[in-house]
Design a protein around this motif. Structure first.
Motif, mmCIF file in Angstrom:
data_model
loop_
_atom_site.group_PDB
_atom_site.id
_atom_site.type_symbol
_atom_site.label_atom_id
_atom_site.label_comp_id
_atom_site.label_asym_id
_atom_site.label_seq_id
_atom_site.Cartn_x
_atom_site.Cartn_y
_atom_site.Cartn_z
ATOM 1 N N THR A 1 -16.441 10.827 15.152
ATOM 2 C CA THR A 1 -15.238 10.754 16.000
ATOM 3 C C THR A 1 -15.462 9.530 16.676
ATOM 4 N N PRO A 2 -16.830 8.754 16.351
ATOM 5 C CA PRO A 2 -16.694 7.434 17.448
ATOM 6 C C PRO A 2 -15.407 6.688 16.484
ATOM 7 N N LEU A 3 -15.233 6.636 15.355
ATOM 8 C CA LEU A 3 -14.372 6.005 14.998
ATOM 9 C C LEU A 3 -12.557 6.513 14.994
ATOM 10 N N LEU A 4 -12.773 7.805 13.802
ATOM 11 C CA LEU A 4 -11.536 8.724 14.357
ATOM 12 C C LEU A 4 -10.685 8.929 15.518
ATOM 13 N N LYS A 5 -8.997 9.125 15.149
ATOM 14 C CA LYS A 5 -8.334 8.796 16.687
ATOM 15 C C LYS A 5 -7.152 10.710 16.594
ATOM 16 N N GLU A 6 -7.613 11.069 17.402
ATOM 17 C CA GLU A 6 -6.598 12.507 17.132
ATOM 18 C C GLU A 6 -5.116 12.113 17.296
ATOM 19 N N GLY A 7 -3.979 12.726 16.437
ATOM 20 C CA GLY A 7 -2.852 12.398 15.198
ATOM 21 C C GLY A 7 -2.420 10.935 14.999
ATOM 22 N N GLN A 8 -3.871 10.372 14.772
ATOM 23 C CA GLN A 8 -3.321 8.697 14.585
ATOM 24 C C GLN A 8 -3.739 8.575 13.251
ATOM 25 N N GLU A 9 -4.387 9.513 12.643
ATOM 26 C CA GLU A 9 -4.968 9.407 10.774
ATOM 27 C C GLU A 9 -4.564 10.031 9.254
ATOM 28 N N VAL A 10 -4.061 8.533 8.828
ATOM 29 C CA VAL A 10 -3.491 8.948 7.279
ATOM 30 C C VAL A 10 -4.627 9.018 6.607
ATOM 31 N N CYS A 11 -4.626 10.176 6.040
ATOM 32 C CA CYS A 11 -5.464 9.988 4.684
ATOM 33 C C CYS A 11 -4.819 10.856 3.356
ATOM 34 N N ILE A 12 -6.056 8.996 2.483
ATOM 35 C CA ILE A 12 -5.498 9.020 0.677
ATOM 36 C C ILE A 12 -6.168 10.340 0.247
ATOM 37 N N THR A 13 -5.557 12.049 0.149
ATOM 38 C CA THR A 13 -6.730 12.529 -0.472
ATOM 39 C C THR A 13 -6.776 12.782 -2.325
ATOM 40 N N PRO A 14 -7.167 12.263 -2.893
ATOM 41 C CA PRO A 14 -7.294 11.750 -4.783
ATOM 42 C C PRO A 14 -7.881 13.374 -4.818
ATOM 43 N N LEU A 15 -9.025 13.697 -4.700
ATOM 44 C CA LEU A 15 -10.502 14.873 -4.648
ATOM 45 C C LEU A 15 -8.979 15.900 -4.508
ATOM 46 N N PRO A 16 -9.264 17.094 -5.301
ATOM 47 C CA PRO A 16 -8.974 18.326 -5.630
ATOM 48 C C PRO A 16 -9.184 18.849 -4.018
ATOM 49 N N MET A 17 -8.754 19.660 -3.910
ATOM 50 C CA MET A 17 -8.753 20.161 -2.249
ATOM 51 C C MET A 17 -9.889 21.831 -2.757
ATOM 52 N N MET B 1 -0.566 4.936 -1.824
ATOM 53 C CA MET B 1 -1.596 4.173 -1.232
ATOM 54 C C MET B 1 -0.309 3.057 -0.919
ATOM 55 N N LYS B 2 0.713 2.298 -1.221
ATOM 56 C CA LYS B 2 0.616 1.585 -1.245
ATOM 57 C C LYS B 2 2.214 1.905 -0.328
ATOM 58 N N LYS B 3 2.552 3.080 -0.187
ATOM 59 C CA LYS B 3 4.120 3.913 0.607
ATOM 60 C C LYS B 3 3.250 4.835 2.151
ATOM 61 N N HIS B 4 1.871 4.082 1.981
ATOM 62 C CA HIS B 4 1.466 5.147 3.446
ATOM 63 C C HIS B 4 0.688 4.412 3.495
ATOM 64 N N HIS B 5 0.384 3.540 4.381
ATOM 65 C CA HIS B 5 -0.445 3.317 5.610
ATOM 66 C C HIS B 5 -1.895 3.914 5.973
ATOM 67 N N PHE B 6 -2.427 4.163 5.720
ATOM 68 C CA PHE B 6 -2.984 5.318 5.011
ATOM 69 C C PHE B 6 -5.140 4.258 5.724
ATOM 70 N N THR B 7 -5.542 5.375 7.136
ATOM 71 C CA THR B 7 -6.190 4.140 7.800
ATOM 72 C C THR B 7 -7.728 4.997 6.614
ATOM 73 N N ILE B 8 -8.100 6.352 6.405
ATOM 74 C CA ILE B 8 -8.931 6.464 5.911
ATOM 75 C C ILE B 8 -8.560 7.295 4.419
ATOM 76 N N MET B 9 -10.245 7.315 3.067
ATOM 77 C CA MET B 9 -10.065 7.647 1.870
ATOM 78 C C MET B 9 -10.974 7.888 2.324
ATOM 79 N N THR B 10 -11.536 9.977 0.931
ATOM 80 C CA THR B 10 -12.119 9.703 0.092
ATOM 81 C C THR B 10 -12.303 9.455 -1.240
ATOM 82 N N GLY B 11 -13.116 9.601 -1.632
ATOM 83 C CA GLY B 11 -13.208 9.564 -3.524
ATOM 84 C C GLY B 11 -14.588 9.594 -4.017
#
Length: 533
Positions: free
Chosen positions: A218-234, A270-280
């Protein structure tokens, strides 16, 4: 489903998921989830507690099937698409799954074993099924006829995913009340240390971990503003709980990467989307850092990245921070802990090489082989107690008893803790190398070798030796084609005491990995002996 419902209500026009350039809003997702839930209830006649297997990579159909199943009160059995028919059979029989949603690429394997399972209903889908025409036709045709990735199969009673949604349209799914003690997921361990076991994760386990993660972020992420790159399978517990579930509280837009091993294609996304967070995982971050196009990207919106599933190497963490101007935070967890148990602070507190601090409401202790807690600074097995710890392994009371003792989960990981309470994973107990009676942890050896600029990837194992019992052997993928074994050993000697230095170095074009990119030391140990090169 409360978090899902709230996200759909708060961000109806916000993008929920995008795959291969095709996006779906929270409002559209909600409608398709309703349709799929109605299909499961009225067409397939599935009832609360029934088990449904999902066997798909990252694609738009996955969250629809996932949330449709949960809305219907079903238990989700996530299944690795890379499984062989034998591995599928074990998991489906063990879980007693009654239905499955499967990508067409694996239909031929299901056909081989279907009669031996209790699966009564099959839904088959292709990657492009939810893409607009003609993209759907092009994508499915290329995969099937050009790349020939869909072997012929015969499942005559199967529904297509599009049929399933159509059959559910116009029907309102029945409300199903689930309690915290109901089972949400049978999440199977990868089987890298033996036969795959189903960790029983209740709604309480998952909700607790979602809340713990959100408090941490919560200290860093803001509601409605985050774009996450999700390369690991869900279907993997890390991406499932963190990306798909917890990040939904923030109305996050998840960019689903179907094939993260295609680094050039990943970089384009990753270039197409101005992402704010990524997991990997470490291997993925390392591969990106060694891609020239990645290093030229605009990282101005990136807030942080989170690594898990395997140890982050210091050299990778430092290079990531230098290039992206953002932190790469290491967390720690297991399937059995839903998964997150520890994480480093995300407020810029620069701790490299540790897994951080326990999450809220999580206790951790380090014990020796006799269950005694070890002194500070001494290695011991990491044990976890908290609301995210699984109920046990399905149908395996003996295996459950080995790891759950007096409410504590014994992880099999060896760790140390410093005076500030930060934990550092030393290694897996089973991966430890014994050289003349001295413990050598592969992570430490790999860390030392990985800092050589000519090394792309490295793995260390123990091999038999008549004088010392075992010696360290390093498997190295070169970044510099001129790199020699002598240079690797000389570099290791700069930071390792003599008995930890590799006595053998073998160069390979690639290292064996799990579906999420974790290096499989066991596969290296099991391969036929090869002379050093």
């Amino acid at each position: 489903m409360q978090v899902f419902d709230e996200a759909c209500q708060k961000y109806p026009q916000g993008m929920a998921f995008t795959n291969m350039g095709v996006g779906i809003t929270y409002s559209e997702l909600n409608q398709k989830v309703q349709d799929f839930a109605a299909f499961l209830q009225f067409e397939l006649k599935l009832k609360k507690g029934d088990r449904i297997a999902l066997q798909m990579p990252n694609m738009l159909q996955f969250p629809i099937a996932l949330f449709g199943a949960l809305r219907s009160g079903l238990t989700v059995v996530n299944t690795n698409p890379l499984y062989t028919a034998k591995e599928m059979l074990h998991q489906f029989k063990d879980s007693e799954a009654k239905a499955i949603v499967i990508m067409a690429n694996y239909g031929h394997l299901l056909e081989q074993i279907l009669k031996e399972t209790k699966i009564e209903s099959v839904v088959v889908t292709e990657l492009g099924d939810l893409f607009p025409f003609p993209k759907s036709l092009i994508v499915n045709s290329v995969i099937k006829y050009v790349k020939k990735m869909v072997p012929a199969f015969n499942l005559p009673q199967a529904y297509t995913f599009k049929q399933a949604l159509e059959l559910g349209q116009g029907k309102t799914p029945k409300s199903v009340e689930c309690t915290l003690s109901d089972v949400a997921f049978l999440q199977y361990t990868g089987g890298t240390t033996g036969i795959s076991k189903g960790a029983v994760l209740t709604h309480s386990n998952i909700i607790a971990n979602m809340q713990q993660i959100c408090v941490w972020m919560t200290p860093l992420l803001k509601e409605g503003q985050e774009v996450c790159i999700t390369p690991l399978p869900m279907y993997h517990i890390f991406s499932l709980t963190v990306n798909c579930l917890a990040f939904m509280k923030y109305g996050t837009h998840n960019i689903l990467i179907t094939n993260p091993r295609d680094i050039p294609a990943l970089v384009k996304d990753m270039k197409k989307h101005h992402f704010t967070i990524m997991t990997g995982v470490n291997t993925l971050f390392n591969a990106l850092l060694n891609n020239e196009e990645f290093t030229k990207m605009d990282f101005s919106r990136v807030k942080m990245s989170v690594g898990g599933a395997m140890a982050l190497q210091t050299s990778v963490t430092q290079r990531w921070k230098a290039i992206t101007k953002s932190v790469l935070v290491e967390g720690y967890g297991l399937t059995e802990t839903s998964p997150v148990a520890c994480c480093n602070p995300i407020d810029g507190h620069d701790i490299v090489g540790t897994i951080g601090l326990p999450l809220p409401s999580t206790d951790i202790k380090l014990v020796d082989d006799d269950e005694n807690e070890v002194p500070m600074g001494q290695p011991g097995e990491l044990c976890v107690k908290g609301p995210q710890v699984m109920q046990g392994y399905l149908n395996r009371p003996d295996e459950t008893a080995k790891v759950l003792k007096n409410g504590w989960l014994h992880t099999g990981d060896v760790a140390v803790v410093d005076e500030n309470g930060y934990f550092k994973i030393v290694d897996r107990k089973k991966d430890m190398i014994l050289v003349s009676g001295f413990n050598v942890y592969p992570n430490e050896v790999e860390e030392a070798i990985a800092s050589h600029p000519g090394v792309l990837e490295v793995a260390a194992i123990g091999v038999p030796n008549e004088h010392s019992g075992e010696v360290v052997k390093a498997f190295v993928v070169k970044k510099d084609p001129s790199l020699t074994a002598e240079q690797v050993i000389a570099h290791a000697k700069k930071s390792l005491t003599n008995y930890k230095v590799p006595k053998e170095v073998e160069f390979k074009t690639e290292l064996p990995k799990t579906n999420v990119g974790k290096i499989l030391r066991r596969a290296l140990r099991d391969q036929p002996p090869s002379a050093s090169k």
